[in-house]
Design a protein around this motif. Sequence first.
Motif: not given
Length: 66
Positions: A3, A5-13, A15
Amino acid sequence: MTRGNQRERDRERAQARAGGKTKQPKNDGLTPEQRRERDAKALQEKTAKKAAQAAGGNNAGGGGKK
């Protein structure tokens, strides 16, 4: 560490979801008094339209119960 990159993926989502939504300041060129007058007029029109629909809708109800 699956997990990582979960924080990074959540930011992308987040945005992507907020992509078309940008906050803009009120640039309508009106003074607060003019804005109040405009809003009051719009509210009056809205309530008049709603009242007209309610009056027309009640009479056009049809047979119903007797």
